[in-house]
Design an enzyme around this catalytic site. Structure first.
Site, PDB file in Angstrom:
ATOM      1  N   SER A  22       0.797  -1.227   0.000  1.00 20.89           N
ATOM      2  CA  SER A  22       0.000   0.000   0.000  1.00 20.89           C
ATOM      3  C   SER A  22       0.831   1.280   0.000  1.00 20.89           C
ATOM      4  O   SER A  22       0.355   2.313  -0.449  1.00 20.89           O
ATOM      5  CB  SER A  22      -0.941   0.011   1.209  1.00 20.89           C
ATOM      6  OG  SER A  22      -0.201  -0.094   2.418  1.00 20.89           O
ATOM      7  N   HIS A  48      -1.064   6.453   5.796  1.00 16.23           N
ATOM      8  CA  HIS A  48      -0.407   6.145   4.520  1.00 16.23           C
ATOM      9  C   HIS A  48       0.235   7.404   3.928  1.00 16.23           C
ATOM     10  O   HIS A  48       0.018   8.512   4.412  1.00 16.23           O
ATOM     11  CB  HIS A  48      -1.408   5.539   3.529  1.00 16.23           C
ATOM     12  CG  HIS A  48      -1.617   4.080   3.729  1.00 16.23           C
ATOM     13  ND1 HIS A  48      -2.544   3.600   4.604  1.00 16.23           N
ATOM     14  CD2 HIS A  48      -0.992   2.989   3.188  1.00 16.23           C
ATOM     15  CE1 HIS A  48      -2.501   2.269   4.596  1.00 16.23           C
ATOM     16  NE2 HIS A  48      -1.559   1.886   3.763  1.00 16.23           N
TER      17      HIS A  48
END
Length: 268
Positions: free
Chosen positions: A39, A249
């Protein structure tokens, strides 16, 4: 000085400039680029279009996508997956061919429970949790096994694409040492544990790249652009609410920073 000679000298200089060989390094164009990984490579801005299976969606502005636009590649494919671990690379490696000559690789973080660590710290913003006490032992056990798993990954790449240049990308830190308004409810020693852990996984990823003749890239000054920085400076974020990022993230700015760092490495 003989001024009559000046025009002749100038003319000779211009002629030499026009006929001197071009010393600029020739920019290599890669035939086939494949992006492998998790990711931290797959997920860009929340507002960007996504592709891929539901469990492996990837953003249209992640760093592989930016490289496909900006890098000197004739063709390429982004097969990164938002939940990938090293055991998923054999499936992604189906995109590799003998003609693949450039590969980027972001893997290893999920093998040491990145998602669980991130989730714990996010909960610790609103409830009392000692994430290091809960996770240090299992994380370190997993960390010890990552080098061998990365060796297997590099073996797969070498077998499927023996001539590929491989660039491993490090993990942008979510938090940094010192003051951190975004995580003010989390004790500084807990954040220091997370900082050290990110450094450890990056050391493991770097060492694996070196063992296999690959290159390691992490944008300079990454620690200054964690979620502890001002929103407009963040390369990673906790909630993503102020940066259009997915929680825990890289931000769109972070994906751009990684793309620029990889591009700079490619052009060396």
């Amino acid at each position: 000085m003989n001024f009559r000679a000046v025009p002749a000298l100038l003319g000779a200089g211009l002629l030499a400039a026009c006929t001197a060989p071009d010393m600029t390094p020739e920019l290599v164009t890669y035939r086939h680029y494949v992006a492998l990984g998790d990711s931290f490579a797959a997920m860009g801005s929340r507002s960007a279009p996504t592709s891929g299976p539901l469990e492996c969606f990837r953003s249209a502005d992640n760093y592989p996508s930016l490289l496909l636009i900006d890098a000197p590649v004739a063709a390429g494919q982004d097969v990164t997956c938002s939940s990938a671990v090293t055991a998923d690379i054999p499936g992604q490696a189906a995109a590799l061919t003998p003609d693949t000559d450039l590969v980027t690789l972001s893997i290893g973080g999920n093998d040491i429970r990145f998602a669980e660590i991130a989730g714990c710290f996010r909960r610790a913003m609103s409830e009392t949790l000692d994430c290091p006490a809960l996770l240090d032992a299992p994380v370190n056990e997993q960390l010890d096994s990552v080098p061998a798993r990365l060796d297997e990954v590099y073996g797969i790449i070498a077998e499927d694409s023996p001539d590929a240049r491989v660039i491993a990308t490090g993990y942008l830190p979510l938090v940094s040492a010192g003051e951190c308004p975004e995580l003010e409810a989390v004790p500084e020693e807990h954040r220091a544990w997370a900082v050290a852990l990110t450094e450890q996984i990056n050391d493991v990823v770097r060492a694996a790249a070196e063992r296999h003749g690959a290159e390691f890239v992490l944008p300079a000054g990454a620690s200054e652009h964690s979620a502890c920085a001002e929103p407009v400076q963040r390369w990673t974020d906790i909630t993503g609410e102020e940066t259009d990022a997915y929680p825990m993230h890289p931000t769109p700015l972070g994906q751009r920073a990684m793309a620029e760092a990889v591009l700079g490495q490619i052009r060396k």
